[in-house]
Design an enzyme around this catalytic site. Structure first.
Site, PDB file in Angstrom:
ATOM      1  N   SER A  85       0.831  -1.213   0.000  1.00  0.00           N
ATOM      2  CA  SER A  85       0.000   0.000   0.000  1.00  0.00           C
ATOM      3  C   SER A  85       0.866   1.264   0.000  1.00  0.00           C
ATOM      4  CB  SER A  85      -0.980   0.000   1.173  1.00  0.00           C
ATOM      5  OG  SER A  85      -0.311   0.123   2.406  1.00  0.00           O
TER       6      SER A  85
ATOM      7  N   HIS B 195       9.032   2.877   8.930  1.00  0.00           N
ATOM      8  CA  HIS B 195       8.828   1.951  10.044  1.00  0.00           C
ATOM      9  C   HIS B 195       7.603   2.417  10.835  1.00  0.00           C
ATOM     10  CE1 HIS B 195      10.045  -1.028  13.022  1.00  0.00           C
ATOM     11  NE2 HIS B 195       9.676  -0.142  13.929  1.00  0.00           N
TER      12      HIS B 195
END
Ligand code: GRF
Length: 194
Positions: free
Chosen positions: A13, A109
């Site tokens: 995504s 992250h």
């Protein structure tokens, strides 16, 4: 034109969000390739939809480490990209690769690094740990990739609240939504300062 290459292993995504911003002209760049270690992942489908060349390079396709590293480096040689984008790439990069692209690899992250980074902190485990620690906020971090996992220079962060009753999955979705907005802007800003 600023050239990027993307490496992804999963749903893709973040990769999709970046190529959409390129397509809409918000991010002035060309995406030259997708490298994946999972030939059937969602990221591959997105690459195919946008006509981006896919290179499936993994321990399965290249069981010998030397051949694996050579295959990765050959893709770099072929396209000579300005920046490599890790977008949910779940395999540690060979040192030769990181050195070759030193200072030109970004990762995203799903936590506010340096918290909840490094060994064991990947995927849903990050959000489980954040909730278990009763954190009031979490978020995402874009950072330069160094030889130590999740420890390169932080370039940008976005915060989200951790709400009463959040499950790891709900928190993961809240963070991921913000990642999509953070990553392309950080790439744009990085390109602008080169
Ligand atoms: C994201 O949560 C990202 O922070 C992490 O891996 C996940 C990738 O998601 N590095 P997607 O494949 O981009 O949907």
């Amino acid at each position: 034109m600023f050239k990027i290459g993307v490496m992804a292993s999963g749903g893709g995504s973040n990769f999709k969000a970046i190529i959409e911003r390129i397509g809409e002209g918000d991010l002035e760049a060309q995406c030259k390739f997708l490298i994946t270690n999972n030939g059937t992942c969602g990221a591959v489908a997105h690459a195919e939809e946008y006509g981006i060349p896919v290179y499936h390079i993994s321990g399965k396709t290249h069981p010998e480490q030397a051949a694996y590293e050579t295959a990765l480096l050959e893709v770099l040689d072929r396209y000579n990209v300005d920046l490599l984008i890790l977008a949910g790439y779940m395999k540690a990069l060979p040192v030769s690769f990181v050195q070759r692209m030193a200072g030109r690899i970004l990762n995203i992250h799903p936590s506010l690094l340096p918290k909840y980074g490094g060994k064991g902190f990947w995927g849903i485990h990050v959000h489980e740990a954040v909730i278990a620690a009763h954190e009031k906020e979490s978020g995402a971090t874009v950072h330069l990739v160094s030889e130590k996992i999740d420890q390169g220079k932080i370039l940008a962060q976005v915060k989200v609240p951790v709400l009463e009753g959040d499950t790891p999955e709900v928190l993961a979705a809240r963070v991921l939504e913000q990642e999509h907005n953070l990553y392309w802007k950080t790439i744009r800003d990085y390109a602008a300062q080169l």
